[in-house]
Write a protein that holds these residues in place. Structure first.
Motif, PDB file in Angstrom:
ATOM      1  N   VAL A 317       0.118  -1.365 -14.775  1.00 31.58           N
ATOM      2  CA  VAL A 317       0.062  -2.089 -15.762  1.00 31.58           C
ATOM      3  C   VAL A 317       0.456  -3.497 -15.710  1.00 31.58           C
ATOM      4  O   VAL A 317      -0.304  -4.766 -16.013  1.00 31.58           O
ATOM      5  N   ARG A 318       2.020  -3.758 -15.300  1.00 30.45           N
ATOM      6  CA  ARG A 318       2.554  -4.997 -15.229  1.00 30.45           C
ATOM      7  C   ARG A 318       1.740  -5.788 -14.022  1.00 30.45           C
ATOM      8  O   ARG A 318       1.406  -6.949 -14.295  1.00 30.45           O
ATOM      9  N   ALA A 319       1.236  -5.249 -13.046  1.00 30.14           N
ATOM     10  CA  ALA A 319       0.531  -5.791 -11.899  1.00 30.14           C
ATOM     11  C   ALA A 319      -1.004  -5.882 -12.160  1.00 30.14           C
ATOM     12  O   ALA A 319      -1.900  -6.721 -11.348  1.00 30.14           O
ATOM     13  N   ASP A 320      -1.540  -5.446 -13.380  1.00 25.10           N
ATOM     14  CA  ASP A 320      -2.929  -5.297 -13.583  1.00 25.10           C
ATOM     15  C   ASP A 320      -3.797  -4.862 -12.474  1.00 25.10           C
ATOM     16  O   ASP A 320      -4.633  -5.547 -12.067  1.00 25.10           O
ATOM     17  N   VAL A 321      -3.312  -3.711 -12.111  1.00 23.18           N
ATOM     18  CA  VAL A 321      -3.880  -3.027 -10.628  1.00 23.18           C
ATOM     19  C   VAL A 321      -5.103  -2.450 -11.134  1.00 23.18           C
ATOM     20  O   VAL A 321      -5.406  -1.709 -11.851  1.00 23.18           O
ATOM     21  N   THR A 322      -6.326  -2.851  -9.977  1.00 24.80           N
ATOM     22  CA  THR A 322      -7.506  -2.249 -10.429  1.00 24.80           C
ATOM     23  C   THR A 322      -7.914  -1.307  -9.152  1.00 24.80           C
ATOM     24  O   THR A 322      -8.643  -0.280  -9.210  1.00 24.80           O
ATOM     25  N   SER A 323      -7.200  -1.552  -7.926  1.00 24.47           N
ATOM     26  CA  SER A 323      -7.421  -0.667  -6.874  1.00 24.47           C
ATOM     27  C   SER A 323      -6.013  -0.788  -5.971  1.00 24.47           C
ATOM     28  O   SER A 323      -5.444  -1.887  -6.130  1.00 24.47           O
ATOM     29  N   LEU A 324      -5.712   0.320  -5.267  1.00 27.91           N
ATOM     30  CA  LEU A 324      -4.383  -0.004  -4.530  1.00 27.91           C
ATOM     31  C   LEU A 324      -4.722   0.970  -3.299  1.00 27.91           C
ATOM     32  O   LEU A 324      -5.312   1.768  -3.124  1.00 27.91           O
ATOM     33  N   LEU A 325      -3.814   0.363  -2.285  1.00 30.20           N
ATOM     34  CA  LEU A 325      -3.588   1.184  -1.041  1.00 30.20           C
ATOM     35  C   LEU A 325      -1.898   1.478  -0.763  1.00 30.20           C
ATOM     36  O   LEU A 325      -1.093   0.533  -0.937  1.00 30.20           O
ATOM     37  N   CYS A 326      -1.464   2.639  -0.622  1.00 28.89           N
ATOM     38  CA  CYS A 326      -0.372   3.244  -0.105  1.00 28.89           C
ATOM     39  C   CYS A 326      -0.219   3.783   1.028  1.00 28.89           C
ATOM     40  O   CYS A 326      -0.899   5.047   1.250  1.00 28.89           O
ATOM     41  N   VAL A 327       0.258   3.166   1.957  1.00 25.11           N
ATOM     42  CA  VAL A 327       0.210   3.670   3.413  1.00 25.11           C
ATOM     43  C   VAL A 327       1.496   3.819   4.014  1.00 25.11           C
ATOM     44  O   VAL A 327       2.478   2.869   4.081  1.00 25.11           O
ATOM     45  N   PRO A 328       1.948   4.805   4.639  1.00 27.65           N
ATOM     46  CA  PRO A 328       3.281   5.009   5.322  1.00 27.65           C
ATOM     47  C   PRO A 328       3.176   4.355   6.731  1.00 27.65           C
ATOM     48  O   PRO A 328       1.955   4.264   7.302  1.00 27.65           O
ATOM     49  N   LEU A 329       4.279   3.902   7.319  1.00 28.42           N
ATOM     50  CA  LEU A 329       4.457   3.262   8.268  1.00 28.42           C
ATOM     51  C   LEU A 329       5.018   4.318   9.580  1.00 28.42           C
ATOM     52  O   LEU A 329       6.016   4.626   9.565  1.00 28.42           O
ATOM     53  N   ILE A 330       4.058   4.967  10.367  1.00 28.78           N
ATOM     54  CA  ILE A 330       4.288   5.787  11.245  1.00 28.78           C
ATOM     55  C   ILE A 330       3.806   5.335  12.621  1.00 28.78           C
ATOM     56  O   ILE A 330       2.665   4.912  12.660  1.00 28.78           O
ATOM     57  N   PRO A 331       4.734   5.330  13.757  1.00 30.07           N
ATOM     58  CA  PRO A 331       4.157   4.754  14.942  1.00 30.07           C
ATOM     59  C   PRO A 331       3.160   5.649  15.484  1.00 30.07           C
ATOM     60  O   PRO A 331       2.095   5.302  16.260  1.00 30.07           O
ATOM     61  N   ALA A 332       3.417   7.092  15.209  1.00 30.65           N
ATOM     62  CA  ALA A 332       2.387   7.970  15.997  1.00 30.65           C
ATOM     63  C   ALA A 332       2.591   9.320  15.245  1.00 30.65           C
ATOM     64  O   ALA A 332       3.662   9.493  14.639  1.00 30.65           O
ATOM     65  N   PRO A 333       1.460  10.276  15.202  1.00 32.42           N
ATOM     66  CA  PRO A 333       1.553  11.449  14.398  1.00 32.42           C
ATOM     67  C   PRO A 333       2.725  12.356  14.790  1.00 32.42           C
ATOM     68  O   PRO A 333       3.034  12.513  16.063  1.00 32.42           O
ATOM     69  N   GLY A 334       3.589  12.838  13.826  1.00 35.35           N
ATOM     70  CA  GLY A 334       4.666  13.748  14.022  1.00 35.35           C
ATOM     71  C   GLY A 334       5.844  12.963  14.265  1.00 35.35           C
ATOM     72  O   GLY A 334       6.985  13.427  14.252  1.00 35.35           O
ATOM     73  N   GLU A 335       5.915  11.468  14.309  1.00 39.07           N
ATOM     74  CA  GLU A 335       7.376  10.923  14.510  1.00 39.07           C
ATOM     75  C   GLU A 335       7.708  10.388  12.989  1.00 39.07           C
ATOM     76  O   GLU A 335       6.899  10.477  12.114  1.00 39.07           O
ATOM     77  N   PRO A 336       8.714   9.891  12.703  1.00 37.85           N
ATOM     78  CA  PRO A 336       9.184   9.551  11.787  1.00 37.85           C
ATOM     79  C   PRO A 336       8.940   8.408  11.057  1.00 37.85           C
ATOM     80  O   PRO A 336       8.557   7.513  11.751  1.00 37.85           O
ATOM     81  N   VAL A 337       8.673   8.513   9.619  1.00 40.46           N
ATOM     82  CA  VAL A 337       8.078   7.172   8.804  1.00 40.46           C
ATOM     83  C   VAL A 337       9.154   6.378   8.685  1.00 40.46           C
ATOM     84  O   VAL A 337      10.482   6.453   8.732  1.00 40.46           O
TER      85      VAL A 337
END
Length: 373
Positions: A317-337
């Motif tokens: 609500v504070r940012a008046d969000v109409t759409s969002l993307l939340c993406v983890p930063l992962i070098p490759a599958p199986g590696e730590p975030v």
């Protein structure tokens, strides 16, 4: 005259009156209430008389009744779709059952997407509770209601909404008919009832070129960034994305112990409050950090999906969000975030597309690789 012939003649008269209503698109503001009253009268006439007509007719064989009923429903659906006013049918929970052509143009929401979703999801956050309450009151049989709301995609334009109860066919519960029109517009109809232009100005090839330019800018920033300083690399990546790709960028470093590294937005007070939020209190961020799954939400219903900021207000609500993307930063599958990037778009801007989500996912891998080095 037989019952069927009488029904066909009355329906033809109704269609002619609807055609006359279409000519009222250019009436003055002072005359608009009379036009709206006429439209409501015609819709009420359909619900109260035409839909009950087969039950009062002369007896016929079961197969003939079934065919006549299907024919009647087809005709009524066609009339509903071609009404000049933006109209939506919702249930007592404000869930959309049907939108007509004018309503899809007016709201910028496709009928296939809207059906089965709460209509409150298309409204500004401040209007949702009032709209849901008024719909419930009409569904309980407490009479017609009217209120002013605002669409998420254009919150500065007021939309006058009239709610009336209907009992279509043999349904046991009342359905609510919502009629929409701009509160400050003297014209009626799909051609003029359009608060914003949902169709982008640029062609698909131009949008693709813009994403390619964004990838290039991100690559240059990461290659030229300081080695051995993951936090600074994450800040630089956030600045590349802010403005040209998202209205807000929230960058959190780490996984098990998240640390808010950068917040970029339009409102300085809101930026400070969101920056002071503990990332562990943001459910979507925690989910991305633990499970490594990206999230794309358009018109999010759960206002606390990103928790509350330092002032106690929901971040969405504070940012008046109409759409969002939340993406983890992962070098490759199986590696730590390595961290989590959360991007917002606010009212007046097109929602994130699947192509943009895939592009951000690609950039997230590049950012994670640079942070790991």
């Amino acid at each position: 005259m037989s019952q069927a012939e009488e029904f066909d003649e009355e329906l033809a008269d109704f269609v002619r009156r609807v055609a006359e209503l279409k000519t009222a698109r250019s009436v003055s503001t002072a005359e608009l209430p009379a036009v709206l009253d006429a439209a409501l009268f015609e819709l009420d006439h359909v619900a109260a008389k035409l839909w009950k007509q087969p039950q009062q007719g002369e007896p016929t064989g079961p197969s003939r009744n079934a065919v006549a009923e299907r024919h009647e429903q087809q005709l009524l659906r066609a009339v509903f779709q071609r009404l000049p006013l933006p109209v939506a049918l919702v249930d007592r929970e404000a869930v959309v059952r049907r939108l007509n052509f004018a309503a899809t143009t007016f709201t910028g929401v496709r009928a296939g997407y809207a059906t089965g979703r709460p209509m409150t999801g298309f409204l500004a956050h401040a209007d949702r509770a009032a709209f849901r309450s008024q719909v419930a009151a009409v569904a309980r049989g407490e009479g017609d209601r009217g209120l002013t709301v605002h669409l998420q995609q254009n919150p500065h334009a007021a939309v006058r909404t009239v709610l009336t109860g209907l009992r279509p066919g043999t349904e046991r519960r009342t359905t609510v008919l919502a009629i929409l029109q701009p509160a400050d517009d003297a014209t009626v109809g799909p051609a003029s009832a359009r608060p914003t232009a949902p169709v982008p100005d640029l062609a698909e090839t131009t949008r693709h070129a813009a994403l390619t330019d964004l990838l290039d800018a991100m690559a240059r920033e990461l290659i030229g960034g300081p080695a051995g300083d993951p936090s600074e690399l994450l800040r630089r990546a956030a600045h590349v994305l802010h403005g040209r790709f998202a209205d807000w960028v929230v960058a959190d470093k780490g996984a098990a112990h998240l640390e808010r590294t950068e917040v970029l937005g339009a409102d300085d007070d809101a930026v400070r409050d969101i920056a002071a939020q503990d990332p562990a209190a943001s459910p979507l961020v925690v989910e991305a950090a633990r499970g490594g799954a990206p999230t794309l939400l358009v018109r999010p219903e759960d206002l606390r999906a990103l928790g509350d900021d330092a002032s106690g207000a929901p971040v969405l609500v504070r940012a008046d969000v109409t759409s969002l993307l939340c993406v983890p930063l992962i070098p490759a599958p199986g590696e730590p975030v390595q961290g989590v990037l959360t991007l917002f778009r606010s009212a007046g801007r097109l929602a994130f597309s699947m192509a943009e989500a895939k592009t951000l996912d690609m950039m997230a891998r590049h950012i994670a690789l640079a942070m790991r080095k």
